[in-house]
Design a protein around this motif. Structure first.
Motif, mmCIF file in Angstrom:
data_model
loop_
_atom_site.group_PDB
_atom_site.id
_atom_site.type_symbol
_atom_site.label_atom_id
_atom_site.label_comp_id
_atom_site.label_asym_id
_atom_site.label_seq_id
_atom_site.Cartn_x
_atom_site.Cartn_y
_atom_site.Cartn_z
ATOM 1 N N SER A 28 0.809 -1.226 0.000
ATOM 2 C CA SER A 28 0.000 0.000 0.000
ATOM 3 C C SER A 28 0.836 1.267 0.000
ATOM 4 N N ARG A 29 2.129 1.164 0.367
ATOM 5 C CA ARG A 29 3.021 2.327 0.344
ATOM 6 C C ARG A 29 4.454 1.859 0.208
ATOM 7 N N PHE A 30 5.316 2.761 -0.265
ATOM 8 C CA PHE A 30 6.724 2.427 -0.421
ATOM 9 C C PHE A 30 7.439 2.506 0.929
ATOM 10 N N PRO A 31 8.307 1.544 1.220
ATOM 11 C CA PRO A 31 9.122 1.659 2.441
ATOM 12 C C PRO A 31 10.216 2.704 2.234
ATOM 13 N N ALA A 32 10.489 3.477 3.265
ATOM 14 C CA ALA A 32 11.571 4.453 3.208
ATOM 15 C C ALA A 32 12.904 3.749 3.446
ATOM 16 N N LYS A 33 13.987 4.471 3.229
ATOM 17 C CA LYS A 33 15.303 3.911 3.499
ATOM 18 C C LYS A 33 15.393 3.484 4.968
ATOM 19 N N GLY A 34 15.784 2.245 5.210
ATOM 20 C CA GLY A 34 15.848 1.716 6.564
ATOM 21 C C GLY A 34 14.580 1.021 6.996
ATOM 22 N N GLU A 35 13.558 0.996 6.111
ATOM 23 C CA GLU A 35 12.299 0.307 6.419
ATOM 24 C C GLU A 35 12.145 -0.903 5.509
ATOM 25 N N MET A 36 11.289 -1.814 5.959
ATOM 26 C CA MET A 36 11.127 -3.059 5.217
ATOM 27 C C MET A 36 9.703 -3.573 5.383
ATOM 28 N N LEU A 37 9.122 -4.034 4.273
ATOM 29 C CA LEU A 37 7.837 -4.725 4.287
ATOM 30 C C LEU A 37 8.111 -6.198 4.044
ATOM 31 N N VAL A 38 7.512 -7.076 4.827
ATOM 32 C CA VAL A 38 7.846 -8.495 4.754
ATOM 33 C C VAL A 38 6.578 -9.320 4.611
ATOM 34 N N SER A 39 6.747 -10.525 4.107
ATOM 35 C CA SER A 39 5.633 -11.470 4.065
ATOM 36 C C SER A 39 5.385 -12.010 5.471
ATOM 37 N N PRO A 40 4.176 -12.482 5.749
ATOM 38 C CA PRO A 40 3.902 -13.027 7.096
ATOM 39 C C PRO A 40 4.867 -14.143 7.490
ATOM 40 N N ALA A 41 5.205 -15.008 6.537
ATOM 41 C CA ALA A 41 6.112 -16.111 6.862
ATOM 42 C C ALA A 41 7.499 -15.595 7.212
ATOM 43 N N LEU A 42 7.976 -14.577 6.491
ATOM 44 C CA LEU A 42 9.286 -14.019 6.796
ATOM 45 C C LEU A 42 9.269 -13.277 8.129
ATOM 46 N N ARG A 43 8.167 -12.614 8.451
ATOM 47 C CA ARG A 43 8.062 -11.950 9.754
ATOM 48 C C ARG A 43 8.189 -12.970 10.891
ATOM 49 N N ARG A 44 7.480 -14.094 10.739
ATOM 50 C CA ARG A 44 7.553 -15.127 11.782
ATOM 51 C C ARG A 44 8.977 -15.654 11.917
ATOM 52 N N LEU A 45 9.656 -15.839 10.777
ATOM 53 C CA LEU A 45 11.025 -16.342 10.821
ATOM 54 C C LEU A 45 11.954 -15.340 11.489
ATOM 55 N N LEU A 46 11.835 -14.061 11.129
ATOM 56 C CA LEU A 46 12.717 -13.045 11.695
ATOM 57 C C LEU A 46 12.487 -12.852 13.187
ATOM 58 N N GLU A 47 11.255 -13.065 13.640
ATOM 59 C CA GLU A 47 10.948 -12.877 15.054
ATOM 60 C C GLU A 47 11.230 -14.115 15.890
ATOM 61 N N SER A 48 11.603 -15.206 15.245
ATOM 62 C CA SER A 48 11.889 -16.440 15.977
ATOM 63 C C SER A 48 13.376 -16.538 16.286
ATOM 64 N N ASP A 49 13.707 -17.438 17.191
ATOM 65 C CA ASP A 49 15.114 -17.680 17.519
ATOM 66 C C ASP A 49 15.869 -18.241 16.321
ATOM 67 N N GLU A 50 15.161 -19.017 15.482
ATOM 68 C CA GLU A 50 15.799 -19.617 14.310
ATOM 69 C C GLU A 50 16.279 -18.563 13.320
ATOM 70 N N GLY A 51 15.647 -17.394 13.325
ATOM 71 C CA GLY A 51 16.000 -16.361 12.357
ATOM 72 C C GLY A 51 16.984 -15.335 12.864
ATOM 73 N N ALA A 52 17.724 -15.642 13.927
ATOM 74 C CA ALA A 52 18.647 -14.655 14.510
ATOM 75 C C ALA A 52 19.714 -14.219 13.512
ATOM 76 N N LEU A 53 20.333 -15.176 12.798
ATOM 77 C CA LEU A 53 21.362 -14.820 11.820
ATOM 78 C C LEU A 53 20.776 -14.029 10.663
ATOM 79 N N LEU A 54 19.580 -14.380 10.244
ATOM 80 C CA LEU A 54 18.949 -13.659 9.145
ATOM 81 C C LEU A 54 18.620 -12.230 9.547
ATOM 82 N N ARG A 55 18.276 -12.031 10.811
ATOM 83 C CA ARG A 55 17.964 -10.684 11.284
ATOM 84 C C ARG A 55 19.189 -9.776 11.188
ATOM 85 N N GLU A 56 20.373 -10.328 11.353
ATOM 86 C CA GLU A 56 21.583 -9.531 11.188
ATOM 87 C C GLU A 56 21.739 -9.082 9.736
#
Length: 777
Positions: A112-140
């Protein structure tokens, strides 16, 4: 009474028999569940074309980078898009960096809108991965702030990992393979090459092999309670009904069960459809809205299933109509004949024989003959297995009490035992044939990459504004990286625009250049013209001292102004090419950093080749994290020894997904069938317990009753599967070879499914082994 009214009364009587009494209702429910499982899988199959079309439409609607030379002009409607795909633990993540150039720049689907520099729009599955312990390296690697979610319209499946992030300064990288300017999403799709006959054959055989067990299970399910039904219909014959009336009553009972099965099937399909959004199999996920069966195919299922139920029932009534007293007395049935059972597989081989040796270059395969031949061969399994079981158990003799109970039961009702195993035998036979076909043609769709995995295992592409020497040093400091070799690569032309002659240019220090060529001597400031490559005929022409060449020449449709002039020095040396880490030979010019003209670095692309120690935990993920830190537009690549066709891989994925669904059906249907047989024998089991038979003995007898037909079925399945596989390989002009490990695996999976079902049926068996089961009304 009119004939139509008589038909109606007979069919209605049969339908009422299907639901009469507690036993009838239980039998009807079991039949409905068995048929319903098959119907649900058939409906799922009819929904596959719509699901594939829906995924394709979603993918096409968000098309942005087409990797072509033409980009949209800059305007208030233009958008810069960078490909920032990545991987994480073998999962592919689709990523795009967006930089709008005007107020009317197009938004991607689901955003619905463009993300600004430093912002990110993610799919629900990627959000769950990034917020989980398994996604710690990916969050970096993806540290941007999550400010929104991509809607379903922007995803091809609920489990897709995808993101959009804000970009800045992307215009500097226009005309590269990873940044483009667009004014709309959903551009024209590239014209795809036609499918070759071998891949079409794989698809046709795949559908035939996966759907055949479904039909076999439906045919077996409509025969649930067959012994009681035969006695009931035989009683009708004894009290005066003629053969035609008996058949009509049986048809009514079969239609009632099939109708209930259709209703159950629709319910199972709707439940499975809703649950599909939370499942992912082999990287494939679908939204429930994708799974809409084709109306025509769904109507075909609705007509075919009841018709098949009636036909199977009528074929089973020969003994009832001809000899009703024999059924009532439960006399031993007449011995089965072999000759007509052999006609089915022979007819299948005859249908497939005309296409022997056609292969990929000698014409297309006739899909109808292929389907007909495969189906006849697999149906031959269902026809031969009852005869094989009957002849085998007739020769079995004395043994333990459990063995004698099982053998005697099989001798009296070998047909029921064979019907139970038919589905698993057909599935195993088809799986063996498919595995042989896939293994035989795999080499045709797999090619070696040529990469020297002893020298490097990963490669990272960098943008032109990143210093490769600095990047290489950062990679060397990454845990798991043993060494890093860096090059700046580009092209030279004899003119600024649309050059007639071009050559490759590689810039690196002397140590790195020695990895790609044999140098006479080397120090910073040297330049080399490479010789010894058969394909490079332009370098000798261009390597004339004093001649001006242009780095990064522009072509029609590309933006001009990036060309950097370079004059071939008087002291240019000659170097002989050698095989580099990619498995190829470099031509053109090799330059040390001191020989590079001022401003030429922006005309080159950096490549860093990494030697990685994969014994270090998450070494590849640490490399990708470093790459994202060094250059947000970096593209790390994992090297492999071989590369396989995407189409071939897609068909293999379809095989695994379909096999998983069929195995689920096999297990569920076998369990239902086992429960129905135990229910039919509850009085016998209760009588044996009342006379002092140990429960352990009865449990072992049930296990033997299952194991003997299964063993015979798997032997027959292996023989038919190997035959069908050999024929299919001959059709594709491929040498016949048997992967015995795969045969053993397929057979073992079939046996494991049956063993699991048998173990699950033991608790109901113990509940039935009570003297109270002798009570009757």
């Amino acid at each position: 009474m009119s004939a139509a009214r008589q038909w109606y009364r007979d069919l209605a009587m049969g339908a009422s028999f299907a639901f009469t009494g507690r036993g009838g209702r239980v039998r009807a429910v079991l039949t409905g569940v068995g048929v319903g499982l098959g119907v649900a899988l058939l409906l799922l199959t009819t929904a596959i074309p719509n699901a594939l079309d829906a995924r394709h439409e979603r993918s096409a609607a968000r098309t942005d980078i087409t990797y072509g030379p033409v980009t949209a002009p800059k305007s208030d409607r233009s958008l810069l898009v960078a490909d920032v795909d990545t991987s994480y633990h073998d999962d592919e993540i689709r990523g795009r960096e967006l930089e709008p150039e005007g107020a009317r720049a197009p938004l991607p689907p689901g955003v619905s809108r463009f993300p600004a520099k430093g912002e990110m729009l993610v799919s629900p599955a990627l959000r769950r991965l990034l917020e989980s312990d398994e996604g710690a390296l990916l969050r970096e690697r993806l540290p941007d702030e999550i400010t929104g979610t991509i809607g379903d319209q922007g995803l091809v499946g609920p489990a897709e990992l995808s993101f959009y992030r804000g970009g800045q300064g992307l215009a500097e990288h226009i005309d590269t393979s990873y940044v483009t300017r667009i004014d709309r999403f959903g551009g024209e799709q590239q014209v795809t090459e036609p499918w070759d006959p071998v891949l079409i054959l794989l698809i046709v055989v795949l559908f035939a092999v996966l759907l055949m067990p479904v039909g076999v299970f439906i045919a077996a399910a409509v025969r649930f309670g067959g012994e009681g039904r035969d006695r009931r219909l035989a009683a009708l014959r004894l009290v005066g009904s003629d053969g035609r009336m008996t058949r009509r009553v049986a048809a009514g009972e079969a239609l009632a069960g099939a109708a209930l099965g259709l209703a159950f099937g629709v319910v199972f399909f709707l439940l499975g459809r809703e649950g599909a959004g939370s499942l992912e199999a082999f990287g494939i996920s679908v939204f429930p809205s994708y799974l809409n069966p084709s109306p025509a195919l769904a109507a075909l299922v609705a007509v075919t299933v009841p018709l098949a139920a009636v036909l199977v029932t009528l074929l089973a009534l020969r003994g009832v109509v001809i000899e009703p007293l024999g059924v009532v007395r439960t006399a031993k049935p007449a011995r089965r004949r072999l000759w007509w059972r052999l006609l089915l597989p022979l007819a299948g081989l005859a249908a497939l024989y005309p296409m022997t040796g056609q292969g990929r270059d000698n014409g297309d395969f006739n899909e109808y003959l292929v389907v007909g031949g495969v189906v006849l061969l697999l149906v031959g399994v269902t026809a031969l297995l009852p005869w094989l079981v009957e002849r085998f158990v007739a020769r079995l003799g004395a043994g333990a009490v459990s063995w004698q109970l099982a053998v005697r039961r099989l001798q009296l009702s070998s047909g029921t035992a064979a019907r139970t195993v038919n589905g698993i035998a057909v599935a195993v036979a088809g799986a063996i044939a498919l595995q042989m076909l896939f293994a035989g043609v795999e080499s045709d769709y797999t090619r070696p990459t040529g990469a020297d995995l002893t020298r490097a295992q990963m490669q990272v592409r960098l943008t032109s504004d990143v210093a490769v020497t600095t990047a290489a040093e950062r990679f060397r400091q990454t845990p798991g990286v043993r060494d890093a070799t860096a090059y700046s690569e580009g092209g030279l032309g004899d003119r600024r625009r649309d050059p007639d002659s071009t050559a490759q240019v590689t810039v690196a220090d002397c140590a790195a250049l020695r990895e790609v060529a044999e140098l006479p001597s080397c120090r910073d400031g040297d330049a080399f013209a490479v010789t010894g490559t058969e394909w490079d005929t332009e370098t000798p022409v261009l390597a004339k001292p004093g001649r001006t060449l242009y780095m990064d020449p522009s072509y029609e449709g590309a933006l001009p102004g990036r060309e950097v002039p370079w004059t071939v020095p008087d002291g240019v040396k000659t170097a002989k090419t050698r095989t580099d880490m990619t498995g190829g030979e470099r031509g053109g010019f090799l330059l040390t950093p001191g020989a590079l003209p001022e401003g030429a670095a922006r005309a080159l692309t950096g490549q860093v080749y990494l030697a990685v120690d994969f014994s270090v935990p998450d070494a590849s993920e640490l490399v990708r994290n470093t790459a994202a830190t060094v250059d947000p537009l970096a593209y790390p690549m994992m090297w492999t020894a071989t590369d396989r066709s995407d189409r071939y891989d897609s068909i293999r994925t379809g095989l695994f997904v379909g096999a998983a669904c069929v195995l689920t059906l096999i297990g569920a249907s076998l369990l239902v069938s086992q429960l129905e047989q135990l229910r039919e024998r509850r009085k016998l089991l209760s009588s044996l317990v009342a006379f002092g038979t140990r429960r352990r003995t009865l449990s072992l007898s049930v296990l033997w009753q299952t194991a003997i037909p299964v063993a015979l079925g798997l032997v027959l399945a292996a023989a038919v599967g190997l035959t069908l596989g050999a024929v299919l390989l001959r059709m594709t002009a491929t040498p016949v070879a048997v992967d015995w490990a795969s045969v053993a695996t397929m057979t073992g999976i079939g046996a494991a499914v049956v063993l699991a079902v048998t173990l699950l049926s033991l608790p109901p068996l113990w509940r039935l082994m009570r003297p109270e089961g002798l009570r009757t009304e």
